[in-house]
Design an enzyme around this catalytic site. Structure first.
Site, PDB file in Angstrom:
ATOM      1  CB  SER A 181     -13.745  -2.969  -2.020  1.00  0.00           C
ATOM      2  OG  SER A 181     -14.358  -1.955  -2.784  1.00  0.00           O
ATOM      3  CG  LEU A 193     -18.483   1.252   2.390  1.00  0.00           C
ATOM      4  CD1 LEU A 193     -18.012   2.615   2.864  1.00  0.00           C
ATOM      5  CD2 LEU A 193     -19.856   0.923   2.961  1.00  0.00           C
ATOM      6  N   GLY A 194     -18.563  -1.128  -1.938  1.00  0.00           N
ATOM      7  CA  GLY A 194     -18.753  -1.158  -3.383  1.00  0.00           C
ATOM      8  C   GLY A 194     -20.226  -1.079  -3.744  1.00  0.00           C
ATOM      9  CE1 TYR A 219      -3.270  -2.735  -0.109  1.00  0.00           C
ATOM     10  CE2 TYR A 219      -3.886  -2.239   2.146  1.00  0.00           C
ATOM     11  CZ  TYR A 219      -4.066  -2.961   0.995  1.00  0.00           C
ATOM     12  OH  TYR A 219      -5.066  -3.910   0.925  1.00  0.00           O
ATOM     13  N   GLY A 276      -9.487   4.559  -7.454  1.00  0.00           N
ATOM     14  CA  GLY A 276      -9.166   5.969  -7.260  1.00  0.00           C
ATOM     15  C   GLY A 276      -9.289   6.331  -5.804  1.00  0.00           C
ATOM     16  CB  SER A 328     -12.939  -0.225  -5.038  1.00  0.00           C
ATOM     17  OG  SER A 328     -11.670  -0.733  -4.704  1.00  0.00           O
TER      18      SER A 328
END
Length: 292
Positions: free
Chosen positions: A208, A210-211, A53, A220, A216
């Site tokens: 992710s 809350l896709g 990351y 971005g 995601s």
């Protein structure tokens, strides 16, 4: 904050995915630290990062170093915080992602992660993704060696199917405590893996989460842009007077007692809203509307 179990560790039911704090589009240092501190203030005790990351052209481990700095600068209690990191992926100069599941690489990566996180034992180390060029059993064998050596306390796997979960359980035994797969209102293809984790008592950590409600971080910078396609989440949110994101996380928690969402955040107010989802209990009627 309500709590759930991750192996033998009690953690907040909502964790923090720290990826948005250290990849492209990341906030400045002050806001990143404030976001982690807001999470801790809200009762979050699971912080998820990875050695990969970092922005393209950056150094491996930037996300881990940020988490370490945030914990060191926090004025409150941190002894109950479980830091989870991952190894086995990398970044290319143009922003792409690589996979490296070679045992020698995983051993070096875990040792480097441990140094960046403060030099002690890694609480939860997750094999980031199966490497198609390396037999999965060999990569898992390296994780077992890290457990035996005391470099890591607990092990997890990510981006896997049901057969790989069963193989990991066979090789790692009870020290395998979690599976981190993509799962959200928009992406529900890991339903079989979620149910298997519930059956085996493994924590299922949706990445992710809350896709469909938010983009995601892989697509971005984090955002709170709602997709009108998921109208049920918006209708329930309006009726409850809360955000659609909070409803989505409460829905995820309802899927099984072993689910531990790790929504990303890049602002303190966002992480506070996410943490509050642990207290939002949806009715059977609301769940029926959201599960269509």
């Amino acid at each position: 904050m309500r709590y759930r179990m991750l192996g033998d560790v009690r953690v907040g039911a909502i964790g923090l995915g720290a990826m948005p704090l250290s990849i492209e589009g990341r906030p400045d240092e002050a806001r990143a630290l404030a976001t982690v501190h807001a999470a801790l203030d809200a009762g979050v005790t699971l912080l998820d990062t990875a050695d990969s990351y970092h922005p393209p052209g950056g150094e491996p481990g930037e996300g881990e170093l940020l988490v370490a700095r945030a914990l060191a600068a926090y004025g409150g209690r941190t002894d109950d915080v479980l830091v989870a990191t991952k190894g086995g992926r990398g970044r290319t100069s143009d922003g792409g992602w690589t996979v490296d599941g070679r045992p020698a690489h995983l051993r070096r990566a875990a040792e480097a992660s441990a140094r960046r996180l403060g030099g002690g034992q890694i609480g939860l180390y997750q094999l980031h993704k199966p490497d198609p060029a390396v037999p999965y059993a060999e990569s898992l064998g390296a994780v077992r060696e890290l457990l035996d050596a005391g470099t890591i306390r607990l092990a997890g796997i990510s981006n896997v199917d049901a057969a790989q979960i069963r193989l990991a359980r066979e090789i790692l035994g009870d020290r395998l405590v979690s599976v981190q797969n993509r799962y959200s209102p928009a992406v529900r293809t890991a339903e079989a893996e979620l149910r298997l984790c519930a059956e085996l008592g493994l924590a299922f950590i949706p990445w992710s989460p809350l896709g469909g409600i938010s983009r995601s971080s892989l697509d971005g910078a984090s955002a709170l842009e709602a997709d009108p396609e998921f109208g049920g989440f918006h209708r329930v949110a309006r009726a409850r007077g809360v955000s659609p994101q909070r409803v989505a996380l409460a829905w995820l928690l309802s899927r099984a007692e072993t689910v531990l969402p790790i929504p990303g955040a890049s602002r303190p107010e966002t992480v506070r809203d996410s943490a509050a989802a642990s207290e939002l209990v949806l009715t059977a009627q609301e769940l029926a509307e959201l599960s269509v």
